[in-house]
Design a protein around this motif. Sequence first.
Motif, PDB file in Angstrom:
ATOM      1  N   LEU A 176       0.799  -1.230   0.000  1.00 24.53           N
ATOM      2  CA  LEU A 176       0.000   0.000   0.000  1.00 24.53           C
ATOM      3  C   LEU A 176       0.830   1.278   0.000  1.00 24.53           C
ATOM      4  O   LEU A 176       0.319   2.340  -0.335  1.00 24.53           O
ATOM      5  CB  LEU A 176      -0.937   0.003   1.214  1.00 24.53           C
ATOM      6  CG  LEU A 176      -1.940  -1.153   1.253  1.00 24.53           C
ATOM      7  CD1 LEU A 176      -2.645  -1.220   2.590  1.00 24.53           C
ATOM      8  CD2 LEU A 176      -2.968  -0.995   0.141  1.00 24.53           C
ATOM      9  N   PHE A 177       2.090   1.185   0.385  1.00 29.50           N
ATOM     10  CA  PHE A 177       2.916   2.393   0.388  1.00 29.50           C
ATOM     11  C   PHE A 177       3.447   2.660  -1.021  1.00 29.50           C
ATOM     12  O   PHE A 177       3.667   1.734  -1.786  1.00 29.50           O
ATOM     13  CB  PHE A 177       4.095   2.231   1.356  1.00 29.50           C
ATOM     14  CG  PHE A 177       3.742   2.524   2.794  1.00 29.50           C
ATOM     15  CD1 PHE A 177       2.454   2.386   3.256  1.00 29.50           C
ATOM     16  CD2 PHE A 177       4.720   2.924   3.687  1.00 29.50           C
ATOM     17  CE1 PHE A 177       2.128   2.650   4.583  1.00 29.50           C
ATOM     18  CE2 PHE A 177       4.411   3.191   5.016  1.00 29.50           C
ATOM     19  CZ  PHE A 177       3.113   3.044   5.458  1.00 29.50           C
ATOM     20  N   PRO A 178       3.705   3.916  -1.334  1.00 28.18           N
ATOM     21  CA  PRO A 178       4.241   4.240  -2.663  1.00 28.18           C
ATOM     22  C   PRO A 178       5.684   3.742  -2.810  1.00 28.18           C
ATOM     23  O   PRO A 178       6.329   3.395  -1.821  1.00 28.18           O
ATOM     24  CB  PRO A 178       4.203   5.773  -2.704  1.00 28.18           C
ATOM     25  CG  PRO A 178       3.418   6.197  -1.538  1.00 28.18           C
ATOM     26  CD  PRO A 178       3.472   5.113  -0.529  1.00 28.18           C
ATOM     27  N   PRO A 179       6.212   3.739  -4.060  1.00 29.85           N
ATOM     28  CA  PRO A 179       7.604   3.339  -4.261  1.00 29.85           C
ATOM     29  C   PRO A 179       8.566   4.259  -3.508  1.00 29.85           C
ATOM     30  O   PRO A 179       8.263   5.438  -3.274  1.00 29.85           O
ATOM     31  CB  PRO A 179       7.819   3.482  -5.763  1.00 29.85           C
ATOM     32  CG  PRO A 179       6.476   3.556  -6.350  1.00 29.85           C
ATOM     33  CD  PRO A 179       5.548   4.067  -5.314  1.00 29.85           C
ATOM     34  N   LEU A 180       9.733   3.719  -3.186  1.00 29.97           N
ATOM     35  CA  LEU A 180      10.738   4.486  -2.435  1.00 29.97           C
ATOM     36  C   LEU A 180      11.092   5.805  -3.119  1.00 29.97           C
ATOM     37  O   LEU A 180      11.139   6.857  -2.483  1.00 29.97           O
ATOM     38  CB  LEU A 180      12.022   3.651  -2.314  1.00 29.97           C
ATOM     39  CG  LEU A 180      12.026   2.538  -1.270  1.00 29.97           C
ATOM     40  CD1 LEU A 180      13.374   1.858  -1.263  1.00 29.97           C
ATOM     41  CD2 LEU A 180      11.714   3.104   0.110  1.00 29.97           C
ATOM     42  N   ARG A 230       9.487   7.646  -5.141  1.00 26.21           N
ATOM     43  CA  ARG A 230       8.415   8.656  -5.117  1.00 26.21           C
ATOM     44  C   ARG A 230       8.354   9.335  -3.750  1.00 26.21           C
ATOM     45  O   ARG A 230       8.153  10.542  -3.655  1.00 26.21           O
ATOM     46  CB  ARG A 230       7.076   7.989  -5.454  1.00 26.21           C
ATOM     47  CG  ARG A 230       6.011   8.978  -5.847  1.00 26.21           C
ATOM     48  CD  ARG A 230       4.741   8.289  -6.223  1.00 26.21           C
ATOM     49  NE  ARG A 230       4.886   7.450  -7.400  1.00 26.21           N
ATOM     50  CZ  ARG A 230       4.006   6.523  -7.755  1.00 26.21           C
ATOM     51  NH1 ARG A 230       2.942   6.309  -7.027  1.00 26.21           N
ATOM     52  NH2 ARG A 230       4.195   5.795  -8.834  1.00 26.21           N
TER      53      ARG A 230
END
Lengths: 420, 263
Positions: free
Chosen positions: B162-166, B168
């Motif tokens: 659920l977390f965005p890419p590193l 980003r």
Amino acid sequence: MSITVLGVNHRTAPLDVRERFAHTTGEVPQALERVLAAGARGGVLLSTCNRTEFYLAEPDDTVPEAVWALLSERLGAGRSASAYGYVQRDRDAVRHLYRVSAGLDSMILGEPQIQGQVRDAWDASRPLAGPVLHRLFQSALLVGARVRSETGLATGAASAPSAAVTVAGKIFTQLAGRSALILGAGDIAELAATCLVSEGVRVTLVANRTYERARAIAEELGARALTLDEAWEHFGDCDIVLSSTAAPHAVVTWDRVAAAIGRRGGRPLCILDLAVPRDVEPAVAQLENVFLYDLDDLQAVAAHAAAERRNDIPAAERIVTEEVERFWGWYGGLVVVPVLREFRERMEAVRAAELERTLRRLTHLSPEDRDQIEYFSQALLNKFLHQPTVVLKEAARAGRGYGLLDALKRLFGLERRDGT
Amino acid sequence: MVLTSHFIALGLYALTTVLVLAPFAGLRSAPRSLLLGVPIAGIAAHLLGVARLTPFMGVAPTLSMLALFLALFQVASEAAFRASAVGVFTGPLATGLIGLALLIGLVPDARLVAGRSPWSILHITVSILGLAMLALAFIAAALYLLQFRELKAKRFGQVFRLFPPLERLDQLNHLSLVVGFPTVTLGVLLGFGVRYAGGVSVDAAQVVWGMLMWLVLGWAVGVRVVRHWAGRRAAFASIASFAAVLLVYLALKLTTPGTERFL
């Protein structure tokens, strides 16, 4: 009238059998013509690495034998293809295709490639498909799209190569434009590289122990070929390293990566080790901004996604059932209309003949009286036909028209005329 | 009207928080239109309320303003960076702040409003905006470290999914810092202007500590922009500097209470 599917898939036949049954696009028309010659009004051949299926409209009783004979020839050694096969008819056949198109019958649940393969099969078979299968495949593609948009069946990466894309996608903002280095020339690495390329990743370098093999793969992917010894310095430039050599021990060592990593300026490096035994020393993962994943890790990602997809099976099955009923309603109507037309024509002919005979005897009647009698006969016929017509159409819409239709044909002798 | 708008905003921010947190509890992710639409509706209601508060002075209006900026940044993060996970922090924060503002009482403090110039109001607004941006940088850095830890540990659970890419998150942190720091600087300069124009009397300790914190924030931005720190190091620097600001702020509030003092 009926729809039938005959075939084999990954559940009923091992890979070496399925490989023999696989048809190229060029082989499809010939195979279909041969099956249709045994007596069917339309056919579509769906052939992928996991299934070979003949969808047939109104097949005669001899058609299954023709299909199994055709497939058995490919099997050779006197073996019968029917031992690996299955047959489904009518609603079950429609349901089967809808499930296939939705990815519910795939080896990897919900995988998206099958949608394109169903479309390709339909395209390749189009001249021989006939109107019913044309409609069936058109609706199957819509069902597949509906299941994918309304459920989570297509979310996440449910295979190791697609998991590689997912993992890389959690490191980089976007994969398009990233550069990848391929170490080795294994099939899995090539498949994973294809998945990455489809996301816009540029495979810039392919390195292998033998230069010639590296060059062959590099030419396919539009990359530059290297030997393994030349590859280490490029760990400083590329964003993704995909490794799948046949080496019996780790070839990507901490020393080799650490030497190049200092030139990256803190940019992350994603290393995907798809080899068994592993190509990359586990210690490499300790390097700052280096993210190392082996086949087990990627399979864990895939298993996680597959488990989540399984939760969406009931919702997907509900959509399939709904769409099967919709199609069957249309198909039932298709069957009822010509029989009803025939029935009405027959009754109208009887009415007209009896009216003419009666009026011939009643010569004293005025033209107005004759018109009244004709009007009466027409009204009477319409009243008689109204209820059976309504009931048949409703039954057809509900998919229960066949029994009534059969009774109608027998009672009024329609069978002899339509030849069924 | 002020209270009604704030209560509507409170409800919508709380709903946003539920929508953002739902997938972490194993529920289906909300559609993006809802993740954007609900907080935008909350912001619209909140703006109506804040507009009636002008001139916003006192603790409650300040908290309300901070909540508004956080909600705005949450929407901007989702719209521009597809970083709905920012809402994991901003959602409860904005909801809590607006709730606290309602509890304290959203009536401008007559004692404080009296004698305040438009420059003073601008100083407070710009300072809160800068603080909200630094909070966003802190949140992005925290999310970065959490995702980094999951990726390194090869855990593929909810955070991974659920977390965005590193990258980003790193970009979001970078942007928030390089925009937030000049904003805070402008707020500080306006504060000096207001002080020397005789608007407010500020304790010398606050000025010294305020300047020191400004230097700490400047360091965090400097290592990113000048020394090109990125990734984990930059995230740590960002978190450390924001934590220092918060700690000093709390310490000053405890030692020299005064509702009008920001830094």
